[in-house]
Design a protein around this motif. Structure first.
Motif, PDB file in Angstrom:
ATOM      1  N   LEU A  68      -2.697 -41.709   9.084  1.00  0.00           N
ATOM      2  CA  LEU A  68      -3.712 -40.957   9.828  1.00  0.00           C
ATOM      3  C   LEU A  68      -4.733 -41.859  10.517  1.00  0.00           C
ATOM      4  N   ASP A  69      -4.606 -43.168  10.311  1.00  0.00           N
ATOM      5  CA  ASP A  69      -5.537 -44.144  10.883  1.00  0.00           C
ATOM      6  C   ASP A  69      -6.972 -43.918  10.402  1.00  0.00           C
ATOM      7  N   TRP A  97      -9.197 -31.330  12.203  1.00  0.00           N
ATOM      8  CA  TRP A  97      -8.396 -32.339  12.906  1.00  0.00           C
ATOM      9  C   TRP A  97      -7.431 -33.018  11.947  1.00  0.00           C
ATOM     10  N   ALA A  98      -7.871 -33.253  10.705  1.00  0.00           N
ATOM     11  CA  ALA A  98      -7.014 -33.915   9.725  1.00  0.00           C
ATOM     12  C   ALA A  98      -5.894 -32.978   9.281  1.00  0.00           C
ATOM     13  N   THR A 106      -4.490 -30.634  11.056  1.00  0.00           N
ATOM     14  CA  THR A 106      -3.515 -30.604  12.149  1.00  0.00           C
ATOM     15  C   THR A 106      -2.700 -31.889  12.186  1.00  0.00           C
ATOM     16  N   LEU A 107      -3.357 -33.028  12.042  1.00  0.00           N
ATOM     17  CA  LEU A 107      -2.670 -34.308  12.107  1.00  0.00           C
ATOM     18  C   LEU A 107      -1.698 -34.488  10.940  1.00  0.00           C
ATOM     19  N   ARG A 148      -0.108 -32.138   9.303  1.00  0.00           N
ATOM     20  CA  ARG A 148       1.055 -31.274   9.560  1.00  0.00           C
ATOM     21  C   ARG A 148       1.965 -31.871  10.636  1.00  0.00           C
ATOM     22  N   ARG A 149       1.374 -32.406  11.694  1.00  0.00           N
ATOM     23  CA  ARG A 149       2.176 -32.991  12.779  1.00  0.00           C
ATOM     24  C   ARG A 149       2.895 -34.251  12.330  1.00  0.00           C
ATOM     25  N   LYS A 150       2.215 -35.097  11.576  1.00  0.00           N
ATOM     26  CA  LYS A 150       2.851 -36.317  11.072  1.00  0.00           C
ATOM     27  C   LYS A 150       4.004 -35.964  10.138  1.00  0.00           C
TER      28      LYS A 150
END
Length: 71
Positions: free
Chosen positions: A31-32, A50-51, A53-54, A56-58
């Motif tokens: 997630l950087d 935002w986390a 969403t990120l 789930r996308r990752k």
């Protein structure tokens, strides 16, 4: 209209992270962010949108089992 999925909690993130074999540092790297950030979400129970969403996308991009949000 599709309902937005329930937001992840810190407990959801920890359960998912452990299930897919990631350490806090491993998830932080994806997630950087720093590991303390992931630990903070897990302790506080609050995961920023935002986390959520990120994560789930990752998971989708890496063909990992998606995290589940529970009440």
């Amino acid at each position: 209209m599709t309902a937005e999925p329930r937001r992840l909690t810190g407990a959801n993130v920890r359960t998912w992270r452990e299930r897919v074999g990631l350490t806090q540092q491993g998830l932080a790297d994806l997630l950087d962010v720093v590991a303390d950030t992931v630990g903070g979400w897990e302790r506080s129970g609050k995961v920023p949108r935002w986390a959520d969403t990120l994560i789930r996308r990752k998971a989708e991009l890496l063909n990992l089992e998606p995290p589940e949000a529970t009440p």
